[in-house]
Scaffold this motif. Structure first.
Motif, short mmCIF file in Angstrom:
data_model
loop_
_atom_site.label_atom_id
_atom_site.label_comp_id
_atom_site.label_asym_id
_atom_site.label_seq_id
_atom_site.Cartn_x
_atom_site.Cartn_y
_atom_site.Cartn_z
N UNK A 102 1.29 -1.18 0.21
CA UNK A 102 0.38 -0.06 0.42
C UNK A 102 1.08 1.00 0.02
N UNK A 103 0.82 2.31 -1.14
CA UNK A 103 1.73 3.22 -0.80
C UNK A 103 1.31 4.27 0.09
N UNK A 104 2.05 5.21 0.27
CA UNK A 104 1.57 6.33 1.67
C UNK A 104 1.13 7.49 0.62
N UNK A 105 0.10 8.06 1.17
CA UNK A 105 -0.43 9.02 0.43
C UNK A 105 0.47 10.80 0.84
N UNK A 106 0.63 11.27 0.25
CA UNK A 106 1.78 12.38 0.57
C UNK A 106 0.94 13.24 -0.50
N UNK A 107 0.12 14.92 0.17
CA UNK A 107 -0.31 15.37 -0.03
C UNK A 107 0.84 16.70 -0.81
N UNK A 108 0.56 16.47 -2.13
CA UNK A 108 1.62 17.50 -3.17
C UNK A 108 1.54 19.06 -3.31
N UNK A 109 1.51 20.10 -2.74
CA UNK A 109 1.50 21.47 -2.56
C UNK A 109 2.81 22.13 -2.27
N UNK A 110 2.55 23.71 -2.70
CA UNK A 110 3.75 24.25 -2.40
C UNK A 110 4.29 24.51 -0.74
N UNK A 111 5.12 24.51 -0.22
CA UNK A 111 4.96 24.89 0.88
C UNK A 111 5.21 27.01 0.91
N UNK A 112 4.66 26.49 2.58
CA UNK A 112 4.22 28.33 2.56
C UNK A 112 5.82 28.65 2.90
N UNK A 113 6.09 30.08 2.63
CA UNK A 113 7.49 31.28 2.46
C UNK A 113 7.71 31.31 3.91
N UNK A 114 9.06 31.17 4.49
CA UNK A 114 9.13 31.22 5.80
C UNK A 114 8.49 32.53 6.26
N UNK A 115 8.10 32.44 7.76
CA UNK A 115 8.02 33.62 8.46
C UNK A 115 9.22 34.92 8.92
N UNK A 116 9.70 35.46 8.51
CA UNK A 116 10.52 36.51 9.01
C UNK A 116 9.87 37.75 10.28
N UNK A 117 10.58 37.57 10.86
CA UNK A 117 10.03 38.50 11.98
C UNK A 117 11.30 39.00 12.80
N UNK A 118 10.94 39.67 13.91
CA UNK A 118 12.20 40.33 14.29
C UNK A 118 13.44 38.87 14.98
N UNK A 119 13.83 38.47 14.70
CA UNK A 119 14.68 37.01 15.21
C UNK A 119 16.11 37.39 16.07
N UNK A 120 16.75 39.11 15.94
CA UNK A 120 17.10 38.83 16.55
C UNK A 120 16.99 39.69 18.25
N UNK A 121 15.83 40.12 18.37
CA UNK A 121 15.50 40.64 19.45
C UNK A 121 14.54 39.27 20.44
N UNK A 122 14.23 38.47 19.57
CA UNK A 122 14.00 37.28 20.01
C UNK A 122 14.58 36.15 20.55
N UNK A 123 15.59 36.03 19.97
CA UNK A 123 17.20 35.37 20.32
C UNK A 123 18.05 35.38 21.77
N UNK A 124 17.73 37.39 21.13
CA UNK A 124 18.29 37.78 22.51
C UNK A 124 17.27 37.58 23.89
N UNK A 125 15.96 37.83 23.73
CA UNK A 125 15.58 37.47 24.83
C UNK A 125 15.33 36.82 26.02
N UNK A 126 15.43 35.30 24.37
CA UNK A 126 14.93 33.94 25.77
C UNK A 126 16.82 33.54 26.26
N UNK A 127 17.83 33.97 25.47
CA UNK A 127 18.67 33.88 26.26
C UNK A 127 19.50 34.92 27.46
N UNK A 128 18.70 35.97 27.57
CA UNK A 128 18.28 36.54 28.94
C UNK A 128 17.41 36.03 30.42
N UNK A 129 16.19 35.51 29.39
CA UNK A 129 15.75 35.23 30.39
C UNK A 129 16.14 33.43 30.99
#
Length: 84
Positions: free
Chosen positions: A1-28
């Motif tokens: 039996x073959x595994x069914x996998x949907x064939x659709x485009x992957x969404x674009x990655x979300x960009x956000x305030x990455x540097x402040x997020x990582x700095x905040x997590x490190x400080x925490x």
């Protein structure tokens, strides 16, 4: 039996305030480490010293993350400037 996998485009990655997020997590993580230090004896008596060292490891890995995301952000800005 073959595994069914949907064939659709992957969404674009979300960009956000990455540097402040990582700095905040490190400080925490580091603040949590410092907050647990006065209670090290209690953690040691109950076999939970790994909680303290996990927070320190999180802060250390966060420093590596800060270095990484700052370089990534600079490379993205440089690429955008060169493309313009």
């Amino acid at each position: 039996m073959k595994k069914w996998t949907p064939t659709h485009e992957a969404p674009e990655p979300l960009e956000g305030p990455v540097v402040p997020t990582v700095v905040g997590g490190t400080v925490l993580w580091f603040v949590l480490f410092l907050a647990q230090l006065p209670f090290y004896g209690w953690f040691d008596d109950h076999g939970h010293t790994w909680w303290v060292w996990t927070c320190l490891a999180g802060a250390g890995l966060g420093l590596i993350g800060i270095w990484y995301v700052r370089r990534r952000d600079a490379a993205l800005k440089r690429a955008a400037r060169d493309a313009a």
